[in-house]
Design an enzyme around this catalytic site. Structure first.
Site, PDB file in Angstrom:
ATOM      1  N   LYS A   1      16.904  -6.563  28.974  1.00 42.15           N
ATOM      2  CA  LYS A   1      15.718  -5.977  29.598  1.00 42.15           C
ATOM      3  C   LYS A   1      15.237  -6.813  30.797  1.00 42.15           C
ATOM      4  CE  LYS A   1      11.836  -4.169  30.490  1.00 42.15           C
ATOM      5  NZ  LYS A   1      11.280  -2.858  30.556  1.00 42.15           N
TER       6      LYS A   1
ATOM      7  N   CYS B   1       5.798  -5.152  35.296  1.00 40.88           N
ATOM      8  CA  CYS B   1       7.125  -5.480  34.759  1.00 40.88           C
ATOM      9  C   CYS B   1       7.948  -6.287  35.748  1.00 40.88           C
ATOM     10  CB  CYS B   1       7.857  -4.194  34.436  1.00 40.88           C
ATOM     11  SG  CYS B   1       6.825  -3.068  33.516  1.00 40.88           S
TER      12      CYS B   1
HETATM   13  N1  SAJ Z   1       9.470  -0.913  45.041  1.00 38.62           N
HETATM   14  C1  SAJ Z   1       9.761  -1.184  46.365  1.00 38.62           C
HETATM   15  N2  SAJ Z   1      10.929  -0.702  46.871  1.00 38.62           N
HETATM   16  C2  SAJ Z   1      11.783   0.062  46.134  1.00 38.62           C
HETATM   17  C3  SAJ Z   1      11.480   0.321  44.791  1.00 38.62           C
HETATM   18  C4  SAJ Z   1      10.312  -0.179  44.260  1.00 38.62           C
HETATM   19  O1  SAJ Z   1       9.008  -1.863  47.066  1.00 38.62           O
HETATM   20  O2  SAJ Z   1      12.810   0.473  46.690  1.00 38.62           O
HETATM   21  C5  SAJ Z   1       8.225  -1.453  44.464  1.00 38.62           C
HETATM   22  C6  SAJ Z   1       7.262  -0.367  43.985  1.00 38.62           C
HETATM   23  O3  SAJ Z   1       6.471   0.122  45.030  1.00 38.62           O
HETATM   24  C7  SAJ Z   1       6.478  -1.110  42.948  1.00 38.62           C
HETATM   25  C8  SAJ Z   1       7.501  -2.067  42.360  1.00 38.62           C
HETATM   26  O4  SAJ Z   1       8.546  -2.171  43.296  1.00 38.62           O
HETATM   27  O5  SAJ Z   1       5.429  -1.860  43.544  1.00 38.62           O
HETATM   28  C9  SAJ Z   1       8.067  -1.637  41.033  1.00 38.62           C
HETATM   29  O6  SAJ Z   1       8.261  -0.244  40.976  1.00 38.62           O
HETATM   30  P1  SAJ Z   1       9.525   0.432  40.286  1.00 38.62           P
HETATM   31  O7  SAJ Z   1       9.414   1.895  40.441  1.00 38.62           O
HETATM   32  O8  SAJ Z   1      10.774  -0.187  40.772  1.00 38.62           O
HETATM   33  O9  SAJ Z   1       9.426  -0.011  38.754  1.00 38.62           O
HETATM   34  P2  SAJ Z   1       8.277  -0.006  37.628  1.00 38.62           P
HETATM   35  O10 SAJ Z   1       7.639  -1.362  37.609  1.00 38.62           O
HETATM   36  O11 SAJ Z   1       7.383   1.159  37.752  1.00 38.62           O
HETATM   37  O12 SAJ Z   1       9.194   0.181  36.325  1.00 38.62           O
HETATM   38  C10 SAJ Z   1      10.245  -0.751  36.104  1.00 38.62           C
HETATM   39  C11 SAJ Z   1      11.540   0.036  35.819  1.00 38.62           C
HETATM   40  N3  SAJ Z   1      12.686  -0.870  35.817  1.00 38.62           N
HETATM   41  C12 SAJ Z   1      13.779  -0.658  36.574  1.00 38.62           C
HETATM   42  O13 SAJ Z   1      13.865   0.266  37.326  1.00 38.62           O
HETATM   43  C13 SAJ Z   1      14.884  -1.647  36.423  1.00 38.62           C
HETATM   44  C14 SAJ Z   1      11.399   0.752  34.487  1.00 38.62           C
HETATM   45  O14 SAJ Z   1      12.625   1.379  34.121  1.00 38.62           O
HETATM   46  C15 SAJ Z   1      11.015  -0.262  33.389  1.00 38.62           C
HETATM   47  O15 SAJ Z   1      10.834   0.398  32.135  1.00 38.62           O
HETATM   48  C16 SAJ Z   1       9.685  -0.883  33.781  1.00 38.62           C
HETATM   49  O16 SAJ Z   1       9.883  -1.578  35.021  1.00 38.62           O
HETATM   50  C17 SAJ Z   1       9.252  -1.834  32.686  1.00 38.62           C
HETATM   51  O17 SAJ Z   1       8.346  -1.461  31.924  1.00 38.62           O
HETATM   52  O18 SAJ Z   1       9.849  -2.907  32.564  1.00 38.62           O
END
Ligand code: SAJ
Length: 416
Positions: A214, A268
């Site tokens: 994870k 996360c």
């Molecule tokens: N972000 C960027 N650029 C991107 C993608 C995301 O700047 O290309 C930023 C987002 O705006 C945000 C942050 O990253 O601020 C995180 O967003 P996210 O959509 O990547 O992820 P979370 O935090 O909403 O959810 C993540 C997910 N993990 C992965 O994709 C590996 C989700 O599957 C997990 O269940 C969750 O963390 C968790 O609970 O750990």
């Protein structure tokens, strides 16, 4: 229905615990949700939700109305206990497992031989073994397995949640689950439980591997976002549009660069990599640097806002978005919120905050008379500077002509 899972208790009714409890209740399982916050318990028992997630309100109401979902402050006996409490980090970035420990101490008195305890909270390697230790301390009359060859009265497993906020209810059911047992028997028991509501694959492993798996998933995403964020600084220095470069590079069949933004938020991705760094500080060099690159990005955006403000005597600035990512109301660890707060503290001029997903400004912004929650068109119309912090659908489809005469700072590449 499998009668060994008639009664399930979910400890911690937040973004993961509540949807899990609601899904189980709607499968006809009797669910006792447990939360330490009395106001959350009261609201849920009235069938109301305290977090925004598509369709969650409907599911919770149905569970409460059918009598399958009830919420209490203290745990009651059950066959399965799912622990879904927060695992934040401390000031020094070491993991804070105090909520897991209190959850263990809370369920210990009602545990019975043959029960299954599952830790779903994202946790540093070795936490499930510590759960065994805490439970054993509180219940010397029961045995708990601590290594793969142990036998115990209670089954213990780690099954990290991996759902994406905004798509939680679907992903809870459809995602592949990694199930790590302290013993193979524990993993098999936990798999039987997840089969009651998961249609995705269940892959069994050891608890320690599941814990690191994870953390690895989120560290992988963090490192990849850091790459995009670093590229955005390089492009700004060279006067090149970073979003165009990424789009072009992604035409390569083996390149898939993520999107730069104002930083990485949420509960996360900005947290979990530190658990790896803490366990292996000398080895986790890239993972640590990626965290630092992403954490530095809000300051960089703020600096651009301050520079732009210098062009006006009393700048009026519209900040579009406060949540940590698009189309949700979640402000936890939000870089957008951090940036707006830091800008507001400087009292340079009027700040129009646009966040269609929240009814009122959070306290740290509310206290400033020069900051107000404003609707999109008014904010854009009145502002000299428009800052795009979150790529909400409503912002992406904004009429470009309204932005023509404005100074634009587009942290998400929405208005290219
Ligand atoms: N972000 C960027 N650029 C991107 C993608 C995301 O700047 O290309 C930023 C987002 O705006 C945000 C942050 O990253 O601020 C995180 O967003 P996210 O959509 O990547 O992820 P979370 O935090 O909403 O959810 C993540 C997910 N993990 C992965 O994709 C590996 C989700 O599957 C997990 O269940 C969750 O963390 C968790 O609970 O750990």
């Amino acid at each position: 229905m499998d009668h060994q899972f008639d009664r399930v208790s979910v400890i911690g009714l937040g973004y993961i615990g509540l949807p899990t409890a609601a899904v189980l209740a709607n499968r006809g399982i009797n669910v006792v949700g447990v939360d330490v916050a009395p106001e959350v318990v009261d609201r849920l028992n009235r069938g109301e939700v305290h977090i925004l997630e598509p369709d969650l309100d409907v599911l919770v109401r149905a569970g409460v109305n059918s009598g399958h979902l009830k919420t209490t402050l203290t745990p009651e006996p059950a066959q399965v206990f799912v622990i879904a409490v927060p695992t934040p980090f401390r000031e020094d970035r070491s993991p804070d497992l105090s909520f897991v420990e209190s959850a263990c101490r809370a369920i210990a008195p009602v545990l019975e031989r043959g029960n299954l305890v599952i830790l779903e909270s994202t946790s540093p390697v070795g936490t499930t073994e510590r759960v065994a230790h805490w439970l054993a301390e509180a219940r010397p009359d029961l045995t708990f397995p601590k290594c793969p060859t142990d036998r115990g009265d209670v089954y213990l497993a780690h099954c990290p949640e991996r759902v994406l906020p905004g798509r939680i209810l679907r992903e809870l059911v459809e995602n592949t689950r990694i199930i790590g047992g302290i013993t193979p028997g524990c993993a098999a028991k936990a798999e039987q439980f997840y089969r009651t509501f998961v249609s995705g694959r269940c892959i069994l492993t050891r608890a320690r591997a599941a814990e690191l798996c994870k953390l690895t998933e989120n560290a992988f995403r963090d490192v990849n976002i850091a790459f995009a964020n670093e590229l955005s600084l390089i492009c700004a220095r060279l006067g090149i549009d970073v979003w165009e470069v990424i789009e072009l590079a992604n035409h390569h069949p083996r390149v898939n660069i993520l999107q730069p933004g104002p930083g990485v938020g949420g509960h996360c991705i900005a947290v979990d990599p530190w658990f790896i760094v803490h366990s292996a500080p000398e080895e986790a060099r890239l993972i640590r640097t990626a965290r630092e690159v992403n954490d530095a990005k809000p300051e960089w955006i703020l600096r651009r806002m301050l520079d732009a403000s210098e062009r006006f005597k009393e700048p009026r600035i519209a900040c579009l978005g406060l949540s940590y990512k698009a189309n949700i109301d979640d402000l936890r660890e939000s870089p957008a919120l951090h940036i707006v707060e830091a800008f507001a503290r400087r009292r340079l001029g009027e700040v129009f905050v646009v966040e269609p997903h929240i009814p009122a400004l959070p306290p740290a912004l509310k206290e400033h008379a020069h900051v107000g929650l404003t609707d999109l068109s008014t904010a854009v119309e009145r502002a000299d500077i428009v800052v795009g912090l979150v790529d909400h659908e409503a912002f992406k489809t904004l009429d470009r002509s309204a932005l023509m005469s404005k100074v634009l700072i587009d942290a998400r590449g929405m208005w290219r």
